[in-house]
Design an enzyme around this catalytic site. Sequence first.
Site, PDB file in Angstrom:
ATOM      1  N   HIS A 102       0.939  -1.202   0.121  1.00 54.11           N
ATOM      2  CA  HIS A 102      -0.089  -0.077   0.202  1.00 54.11           C
ATOM      3  C   HIS A 102       0.946   1.344   0.028  1.00 54.11           C
ATOM      4  O   HIS A 102       1.996   1.300   0.749  1.00 54.11           O
ATOM      5  CB  HIS A 102      -0.772   0.035   1.041  1.00 54.11           C
ATOM      6  CG  HIS A 102      -2.389  -0.623   1.179  1.00 54.11           C
ATOM      7  ND1 HIS A 102      -2.697  -1.109   2.392  1.00 54.11           N
ATOM      8  CD2 HIS A 102      -3.078  -1.055   0.149  1.00 54.11           C
ATOM      9  CE1 HIS A 102      -3.947  -2.082   1.859  1.00 54.11           C
ATOM     10  NE2 HIS A 102      -4.144  -1.870   0.522  1.00 54.11           N
ATOM     11  N   CYS A 129      -2.125   2.779   9.193  1.00 51.88           N
ATOM     12  CA  CYS A 129      -3.300   1.729   8.766  1.00 51.88           C
ATOM     13  C   CYS A 129      -4.370   1.564   9.931  1.00 51.88           C
ATOM     14  O   CYS A 129      -5.565   1.159   9.533  1.00 51.88           O
ATOM     15  CB  CYS A 129      -2.449   0.249   8.779  1.00 51.88           C
ATOM     16  SG  CYS A 129      -1.444   0.110   7.266  1.00 51.88           S
TER      17      CYS A 129
END
Length: 283
Positions: free
Chosen positions: A179, A273
């Site tokens: 990511h 996250c």
Amino acid sequence: MTISDIASDITPVERVPTLRHYAMTAPTHFTVEYAINPWMDTSNPVDPALAAAQWEELRQTYLRLGHTVDVISPEPGLPDMVYAANGGLVVGDTAVVARFRFAERAGEADAYAAWLTAAGFRPRFTEHINEGQGDLLVVGSKILAGTGFRTDVAAHAEIAELTGLPVVTLELTDPRFYHLDTALAVLDDTTIAYYPPAFTDASRATLTSLFPAAIEVNSADAYVLGLNVVSDGRHVVLPSAATGFAAELRAFGFEPIGVDLSELLKGGGSVKCCTLEIYRDPR
């Protein structure tokens, strides 16, 4: 170049924090029962009590800094729901719900859509895969958008249309940094930090052009997900193991605040996250 050398070359800047609005989901059901990224090892058990304590310390850190933190109810059977950033992208009144690549996480989209609806947003959806703020980071009045492992590049145009903001595509090349928020940190409206080897040559050139004064982070800090941070423009909450990056931040006038999220790292996530930011509308 040493940190002292960096500091001597930097003109002092007064970093000004702004109050932020975050949403988090407790790790009530967090475990590593499948492996969909290189950080996940099903043979390495999670300590649920420690995971909960570390998550709570992160939440309390935000509260101590004066930020607003909404808590989203976790759903059984969705162990990765603790990684709230992946749930969507919220900019002003626009709330784009994630469309996950892996079936194991697909149910999270419904859970986050329900929360967004209850919070007063009208959820919007993309046709192509997007994994929320894992790959979509607002910096100033633009969105940096990752692709290569999770979010489809075709979703970038959809995100631009839904938000009305320009989107800059960045391609990731190392599966450890699956990511964008594992390889790049937004520090304020004009400043980023990133790990150059995680990107293609073309994407590195784009970042150099857009952010010539960006902080480049070394492998030791990148490999503890040191770039998975949350910043309010002055205070940068980051993994406590990223000590080199913390020193760089101090040299650039930021105030690093280390937190230990070692249990959450077992699932491939850390500070950012676990944090969905409700971005103000930058237009």
